[in-house]
Design a protein around this motif. Sequence first.
Motif, PDB file in Angstrom:
ATOM      1  N   LYS A   1       2.608 -11.521   4.552  1.00  0.00           N
ATOM      2  CA  LYS A   1       3.774 -12.193   3.771  1.00  0.00           C
ATOM      3  C   LYS A   1       3.744 -11.673   2.375  1.00  0.00           C
ATOM      4  O   LYS A   1       4.934 -11.507   1.767  1.00  0.00           O
ATOM      5  CB  LYS A   1       3.591 -13.694   3.965  1.00  0.00           C
ATOM      6  CG  LYS A   1       4.431 -14.548   3.186  1.00  0.00           C
ATOM      7  CD  LYS A   1       4.081 -15.962   3.231  1.00  0.00           C
ATOM      8  CE  LYS A   1       5.174 -16.887   2.436  1.00  0.00           C
ATOM      9  NZ  LYS A   1       4.871 -18.334   2.709  1.00  0.00           N
ATOM     10  N   GLN A   2       2.625 -11.433   1.689  1.00  0.00           N
ATOM     11  CA  GLN A   2       2.583 -10.896   0.239  1.00  0.00           C
ATOM     12  C   GLN A   2       3.249  -9.271   0.350  1.00  0.00           C
ATOM     13  O   GLN A   2       3.582  -9.232  -0.656  1.00  0.00           O
ATOM     14  CB  GLN A   2       1.108 -10.870  -0.005  1.00  0.00           C
ATOM     15  CG  GLN A   2       0.709 -12.464  -0.307  1.00  0.00           C
ATOM     16  CD  GLN A   2      -0.606 -12.425  -0.729  1.00  0.00           C
ATOM     17  OE1 GLN A   2      -1.680 -11.507  -0.540  1.00  0.00           O
ATOM     18  NE2 GLN A   2      -1.111 -13.526  -1.192  1.00  0.00           N
ATOM     19  N   GLU A   3       2.852  -8.465   1.489  1.00  0.00           N
ATOM     20  CA  GLU A   3       3.692  -7.309   1.422  1.00  0.00           C
ATOM     21  C   GLU A   3       5.084  -7.308   1.611  1.00  0.00           C
ATOM     22  O   GLU A   3       5.818  -6.459   0.691  1.00  0.00           O
ATOM     23  CB  GLU A   3       2.930  -6.488   2.694  1.00  0.00           C
ATOM     24  CG  GLU A   3       1.583  -6.285   2.399  1.00  0.00           C
ATOM     25  CD  GLU A   3       0.955  -5.617   3.582  1.00  0.00           C
ATOM     26  OE1 GLU A   3       1.676  -5.291   4.648  1.00  0.00           O
ATOM     27  OE2 GLU A   3      -0.290  -4.956   3.476  1.00  0.00           O
ATOM     28  N   ALA A   4       5.524  -8.305   2.243  1.00  0.00           N
ATOM     29  CA  ALA A   4       6.987  -8.549   2.454  1.00  0.00           C
ATOM     30  C   ALA A   4       7.497  -8.928   1.068  1.00  0.00           C
ATOM     31  O   ALA A   4       8.578  -8.566   0.652  1.00  0.00           O
ATOM     32  CB  ALA A   4       7.149  -9.585   3.502  1.00  0.00           C
TER      33      ALA A   4
ATOM     34  N   THR B   1      10.523  -7.602  -3.651  1.00  0.00           N
ATOM     35  CA  THR B   1      10.673  -7.497  -5.343  1.00  0.00           C
ATOM     36  C   THR B   1      10.945  -6.044  -5.654  1.00  0.00           C
ATOM     37  O   THR B   1      11.848  -5.758  -6.690  1.00  0.00           O
ATOM     38  CB  THR B   1       9.295  -7.631  -5.721  1.00  0.00           C
ATOM     39  OG1 THR B   1       8.744  -8.922  -5.564  1.00  0.00           O
ATOM     40  CG2 THR B   1       9.240  -7.316  -7.259  1.00  0.00           C
ATOM     41  N   LEU B   2      10.481  -4.832  -4.834  1.00  0.00           N
ATOM     42  CA  LEU B   2      10.992  -3.748  -5.197  1.00  0.00           C
ATOM     43  C   LEU B   2      12.504  -3.283  -4.970  1.00  0.00           C
ATOM     44  O   LEU B   2      13.458  -2.775  -5.749  1.00  0.00           O
ATOM     45  CB  LEU B   2      10.187  -2.719  -4.350  1.00  0.00           C
ATOM     46  CG  LEU B   2       8.931  -2.394  -4.698  1.00  0.00           C
ATOM     47  CD1 LEU B   2       8.086  -1.338  -3.631  1.00  0.00           C
ATOM     48  CD2 LEU B   2       8.844  -1.665  -6.075  1.00  0.00           C
TER      49      LEU B   2
ATOM     50  N   ASP C   1       9.316   1.428 -15.185  1.00  0.00           N
ATOM     51  CA  ASP C   1       7.884   1.340 -15.084  1.00  0.00           C
ATOM     52  C   ASP C   1       7.561   0.439 -14.413  1.00  0.00           C
ATOM     53  O   ASP C   1       6.277   0.317 -13.778  1.00  0.00           O
ATOM     54  CB  ASP C   1       7.671   1.108 -16.610  1.00  0.00           C
ATOM     55  CG  ASP C   1       6.093   0.995 -16.941  1.00  0.00           C
ATOM     56  OD1 ASP C   1       5.631   1.791 -16.935  1.00  0.00           O
ATOM     57  OD2 ASP C   1       5.582  -0.402 -17.238  1.00  0.00           O
ATOM     58  N   GLN C   2       7.919  -0.757 -14.087  1.00  0.00           N
ATOM     59  CA  GLN C   2       7.557  -1.842 -13.158  1.00  0.00           C
ATOM     60  C   GLN C   2       7.771  -1.311 -11.729  1.00  0.00           C
ATOM     61  O   GLN C   2       6.547  -1.784 -11.085  1.00  0.00           O
ATOM     62  CB  GLN C   2       8.286  -3.092 -13.444  1.00  0.00           C
ATOM     63  CG  GLN C   2       7.966  -4.297 -12.668  1.00  0.00           C
ATOM     64  CD  GLN C   2       6.668  -4.949 -13.192  1.00  0.00           C
ATOM     65  OE1 GLN C   2       6.509  -4.632 -14.485  1.00  0.00           O
ATOM     66  NE2 GLN C   2       5.951  -5.532 -12.319  1.00  0.00           N
TER      67      GLN C   2
ATOM     68  N   GLU D   1       4.779   0.403  -6.821  1.00  0.00           N
ATOM     69  CA  GLU D   1       4.787   1.197  -5.852  1.00  0.00           C
ATOM     70  C   GLU D   1       3.359   1.928  -5.819  1.00  0.00           C
ATOM     71  O   GLU D   1       2.706   1.964  -4.496  1.00  0.00           O
ATOM     72  CB  GLU D   1       5.711   2.535  -5.932  1.00  0.00           C
ATOM     73  CG  GLU D   1       7.094   1.912  -5.535  1.00  0.00           C
ATOM     74  CD  GLU D   1       8.245   3.044  -6.022  1.00  0.00           C
ATOM     75  OE1 GLU D   1       7.752   4.168  -6.587  1.00  0.00           O
ATOM     76  OE2 GLU D   1       9.215   2.685  -5.662  1.00  0.00           O
ATOM     77  N   GLY D   2       2.820   2.277  -6.957  1.00  0.00           N
ATOM     78  CA  GLY D   2       1.318   2.617  -7.069  1.00  0.00           C
ATOM     79  C   GLY D   2       0.497   1.594  -6.482  1.00  0.00           C
ATOM     80  O   GLY D   2      -0.525   1.906  -5.638  1.00  0.00           O
TER      81      GLY D   2
END
Length: 218
Positions: free
Chosen positions: A10-13, A18-19, A85-86, A91-92
């Motif tokens: 869920k957090q990965e989703a 967000t991206l 930057d965000q 992504e990193g």
Amino acid sequence: MLNRLFGKPKQEANALATLDKLNETLEMLEKKENVLIKKAAAEVEKAKEFTRVKNKRAAIQCLKRKRLYEQQVEQLGNFQLRIHDQMIMLEGAKATTETVDALRTGASAMKAMQKATNIDDVDKTMDEINEQTENMKQIQEALSTPIGAAADFDEDELEAELEELESAELEEQLLQPASTAPAGPVSVPSGRVPARPVPQKRTAEEDELAALQAEMAL
């Protein structure tokens, strides 16, 4: 911290969402920036027209609006830089979390395999294999051992008997007379001359045998 952000599906989703949101915002800011740049260029053209007709005040107002548009363009540029930057940080962090999860999964799998095949199980398996191999050897030896009357035969006596047979066979061969016997007289009808017998050639083996017989006769 990474586990709190991306440890669960869920957090990965949420991170992916967000991206996506940051990408949409970036596109919106770029569009606004292009519009403001066009408006600033238009104010410059208006200022030139007012300058031609000697309307200095109107030309100055156009240049002021152009300055305001340029300030907004600069501000939007800063916003875009912050968003970039965000996005790079997210992504990193996502790549780092995926790498950690992959390493954790590999470590768990290796641990499970080691638990399933520990050293005690390996030693036990090797002991069973060695035991079965030894049992098979004993079975083969038992099957190859003579039983009944054959078990009572003396191998040394059999070897001595075989040597006696070989010596007797050799002696018999040495004492055997030559196979070629001398030819007897041949009767010839009267009036005819008997033909002289053709001498037969003796082989080297026959010569050696005759010489050996002569020595034994002495």
